[in-house]
Write a protein that holds these residues in place. Structure first.
Motif, PDB file in Angstrom:
ATOM      1  N   ALA A  28     -44.212   4.144 -12.152  1.00 21.52           N
ATOM      2  CA  ALA A  28     -45.420   4.216 -12.984  1.00 21.52           C
ATOM      3  C   ALA A  28     -45.975   2.805 -13.118  1.00 21.52           C
ATOM      4  CB  ALA A  28     -45.100   4.787 -14.365  1.00 21.52           C
ATOM      5  N   ALA A  29     -47.274   2.673 -12.970  1.00 24.04           N
ATOM      6  CA  ALA A  29     -47.905   1.376 -13.155  1.00 24.04           C
ATOM      7  C   ALA A  29     -47.793   0.948 -14.616  1.00 24.04           C
ATOM      8  CB  ALA A  29     -49.368   1.433 -12.735  1.00 24.04           C
ATOM      9  N   PHE A  30     -47.860  -0.337 -14.860  1.00 30.00           N
ATOM     10  CA  PHE A  30     -47.784  -0.846 -16.227  1.00 30.00           C
ATOM     11  C   PHE A  30     -48.824  -0.169 -17.102  1.00 30.00           C
ATOM     12  CE2 PHE A  30     -48.816  -3.773 -19.652  1.00 30.00           C
ATOM     13  CZ  PHE A  30     -47.576  -4.224 -20.074  1.00 30.00           C
ATOM     14  N   GLU A  31     -50.061  -0.036 -16.581  1.00 33.53           N
ATOM     15  CA  GLU A  31     -51.153   0.527 -17.370  1.00 33.53           C
ATOM     16  C   GLU A  31     -51.011   2.029 -17.595  1.00 33.53           C
ATOM     17  OE1 GLU A  31     -52.222  -3.227 -15.465  1.00 33.53           O
ATOM     18  OE2 GLU A  31     -51.493  -1.298 -14.651  1.00 33.53           O
ATOM     19  N   ASP A  32     -50.126   2.684 -16.866  1.00 32.79           N
ATOM     20  CA  ASP A  32     -49.820   4.093 -17.141  1.00 32.79           C
ATOM     21  C   ASP A  32     -49.016   4.243 -18.433  1.00 32.79           C
ATOM     22  OD1 ASP A  32     -51.016   5.135 -14.843  1.00 32.79           O
ATOM     23  OD2 ASP A  32     -49.206   4.829 -13.651  1.00 32.79           O
ATOM     24  N   LEU A  33     -48.374   3.150 -18.851  1.00 39.30           N
ATOM     25  CA  LEU A  33     -47.475   3.193 -19.992  1.00 39.30           C
ATOM     26  C   LEU A  33     -47.969   2.396 -21.188  1.00 39.30           C
ATOM     27  CD1 LEU A  33     -44.172   2.538 -17.990  1.00 39.30           C
ATOM     28  CD2 LEU A  33     -45.186   4.754 -18.576  1.00 39.30           C
ATOM     29  N   PHE A  34     -48.587   1.236 -20.897  1.00 44.51           N
ATOM     30  CA  PHE A  34     -48.946   0.300 -21.955  1.00 44.51           C
ATOM     31  C   PHE A  34     -50.414  -0.087 -21.887  1.00 44.51           C
ATOM     32  CE2 PHE A  34     -44.502  -0.634 -20.741  1.00 44.51           C
ATOM     33  CZ  PHE A  34     -43.871  -0.340 -21.932  1.00 44.51           C
ATOM     34  N   GLN A  35     -50.904  -0.629 -23.004  1.00 46.42           N
ATOM     35  CA  GLN A  35     -52.248  -1.196 -23.034  1.00 46.42           C
ATOM     36  C   GLN A  35     -52.290  -2.413 -22.101  1.00 46.42           C
ATOM     37  OE1 GLN A  35     -54.661   0.190 -24.722  1.00 46.42           O
ATOM     38  NE2 GLN A  35     -53.726   1.356 -26.371  1.00 46.42           N
ATOM     39  N   PRO A  36     -53.443  -2.709 -21.501  1.00 48.76           N
ATOM     40  CA  PRO A  36     -53.550  -3.880 -20.622  1.00 48.76           C
ATOM     41  C   PRO A  36     -53.194  -5.163 -21.362  1.00 48.76           C
ATOM     42  CG  PRO A  36     -55.465  -2.457 -20.385  1.00 48.76           C
ATOM     43  CD  PRO A  36     -54.695  -1.925 -21.558  1.00 48.76           C
ATOM     44  N   ILE A  37     -52.602  -6.099 -20.641  1.00 48.80           N
ATOM     45  CA  ILE A  37     -52.257  -7.409 -21.209  1.00 48.80           C
ATOM     46  C   ILE A  37     -53.512  -8.274 -21.253  1.00 48.80           C
ATOM     47  CG2 ILE A  37     -50.927  -9.526 -20.838  1.00 48.80           C
ATOM     48  CD1 ILE A  37     -48.779  -7.792 -19.519  1.00 48.80           C
ATOM     49  N   LEU A  38     -53.817  -8.801 -22.432  1.00 42.24           N
ATOM     50  CA  LEU A  38     -55.048  -9.564 -22.615  1.00 42.24           C
ATOM     51  C   LEU A  38     -54.802 -11.066 -22.729  1.00 42.24           C
ATOM     52  CD1 LEU A  38     -56.861  -7.216 -25.180  1.00 42.24           C
ATOM     53  CD2 LEU A  38     -57.079  -7.254 -22.686  1.00 42.24           C
ATOM     54  N   GLU A  39     -53.559 -11.498 -22.742  1.00 40.81           N
ATOM     55  CA  GLU A  39     -53.277 -12.926 -22.875  1.00 40.81           C
ATOM     56  C   GLU A  39     -53.726 -13.670 -21.613  1.00 40.81           C
ATOM     57  OE1 GLU A  39     -49.632 -14.270 -24.437  1.00 40.81           O
ATOM     58  OE2 GLU A  39     -49.252 -12.463 -25.634  1.00 40.81           O
ATOM     59  N   PRO A  40     -54.518 -14.721 -21.755  1.00 36.03           N
ATOM     60  CA  PRO A  40     -55.103 -15.396 -20.590  1.00 36.03           C
ATOM     61  C   PRO A  40     -54.087 -16.070 -19.677  1.00 36.03           C
ATOM     62  CG  PRO A  40     -55.517 -16.642 -22.612  1.00 36.03           C
ATOM     63  CD  PRO A  40     -54.945 -15.324 -23.020  1.00 36.03           C
ATOM     64  N   ASP A  41     -52.926 -16.425 -20.189  1.00 37.86           N
ATOM     65  CA  ASP A  41     -51.932 -17.124 -19.375  1.00 37.86           C
ATOM     66  C   ASP A  41     -50.917 -16.185 -18.738  1.00 37.86           C
ATOM     67  OD1 ASP A  41     -53.048 -19.618 -19.833  1.00 37.86           O
ATOM     68  OD2 ASP A  41     -51.840 -19.972 -21.624  1.00 37.86           O
ATOM     69  N   ILE A  42     -51.172 -14.869 -18.838  1.00 38.43           N
ATOM     70  CA  ILE A  42     -50.263 -13.889 -18.237  1.00 38.43           C
ATOM     71  C   ILE A  42     -51.047 -12.972 -17.305  1.00 38.43           C
ATOM     72  CG2 ILE A  42     -48.658 -11.990 -18.654  1.00 38.43           C
ATOM     73  CD1 ILE A  42     -47.997 -13.193 -21.339  1.00 38.43           C
ATOM     74  N   THR A  43     -50.601 -12.873 -16.071  1.00 38.17           N
ATOM     75  CA  THR A  43     -51.204 -11.982 -15.088  1.00 38.17           C
ATOM     76  C   THR A  43     -50.167 -10.962 -14.653  1.00 38.17           C
ATOM     77  OG1 THR A  43     -52.648 -13.730 -14.244  1.00 38.17           O
ATOM     78  CG2 THR A  43     -52.290 -11.829 -12.813  1.00 38.17           C
ATOM     79  N   LEU A  44     -50.546  -9.697 -14.627  1.00 36.86           N
ATOM     80  CA  LEU A  44     -49.631  -8.651 -14.173  1.00 36.86           C
ATOM     81  C   LEU A  44     -50.203  -7.994 -12.924  1.00 36.86           C
ATOM     82  CD1 LEU A  44     -47.415  -6.259 -16.057  1.00 36.86           C
ATOM     83  CD2 LEU A  44     -48.983  -5.254 -14.390  1.00 36.86           C
TER      84      LEU A  44
END
Length: 246
Positions: A28-44
């Motif tokens: 499952a993709a991350f976004e299938d489970l959790f809200q998108p990550i909005l922190e500018p210094d973190i890329t998924l």
């Protein structure tokens, strides 16, 4: 592991790139489970293969790479030893399932709205007191050998002796265990009876995450030996945890 990497990146004042690998163990993709990550210094980045060019780029361009054995040999109490930390180079590539810099910050992991509504539906029945029970079976022989069914029953009976109003949220991957506990503790078991036990599906991952967040919302956890699922559920909100068989 992601929490550890996030803390390490902040400590080193570096950006963090998370390669979220979809495979039969977690399909499952991350976004299938959790809200998108909005922190500018973190890329998924979701990847479906260990040969993904993006993964190979980060791996091959890293100044240093380390994995499970390096972490196990260079940490104390789940934390990287200072000499190992100080020797880290720039652009570190980490491939591991080990924790290496623990933190209580689970802010990256906010369930999707749909999943949170499902969690809320179950947790509404937790009052006045609910104890989470996590029984790990199927693919964890170490856990099965240490945390037997009889030991779970003994711990649950102790809870009812001390707090007769207690109900139990049961998370297990073994239907026969659930049937046994429902017959042993009639009217006391709450669970997701329509669960999908298939890690190679989004539905299976949704149900696993539902169990995790419901366990984390309980007042106490009776958990399985050698299970990061038990440990994470207790760690998320700092609730009391006992391990059946210890």
């Amino acid at each position: 592991m992601i929490n550890s990497a996030m803390k390490l990146a902040k400590r080193r004042k570096e950006k963090l790139v998370i390669l979220w690998y979809l495979n039969p163990e977690l399909n499952a993709a991350f976004e299938d489970l959790f809200q998108p990550i909005l922190e500018p210094d973190i890329t998924l980045i979701n990847i479906h293969s260990l040969k993904d060019p993006r993964k190979l780029y980060y791996q091959l361009s890293a100044g240093q790479r380390f994995g499970d054995d390096d972490i196990r040999n260079n940490k104390t109490d789940d934390r990287l030893n200072d000499d190992f930390y100080r020797a880290l180079k720039k652009r570190v590539y980490i491939f591991t399932c080990e924790r290496f810099d623990p933190t209580k910050d689970y802010s990256l992991f906010v369930p999707t709205d749909t999943l949170q509504k499902r969690v809320d539906t179950f947790t509404r029945d937790f009052a006045p007191r609910c104890v989470g029970v996590h029984i790990r079976r199927t693919d964890n022989a170490v856990s099965m050998g240490k945390s037997t069914t009889e030991q779970f029953i003994a711990e649950m009976e102790k809870e009812l002796t001390a707090h007769p109003e207690t109900r139990f949220f049961l998370a297990t991957d073994d239907q026969s265990e659930e049937e046994l506990l429902r017959s042993r503790f009639p009217g006391k078991i709450i669970s997701n009876q329509s669960r999908t036990i298939d890690r190679n599906s989004v539905a299976g991952m949704h149900d696993a995450l539902l169990d995790l967040y419901c366990l984390a919302a309980s007042d106490k956890i009776i958990g399985s030996y050698w299970s990061s699922f038990t440990d994470t559920a207790a760690d998320m909100h700092g609730i009391e945890k006992i391990i059946a068989g210890e």
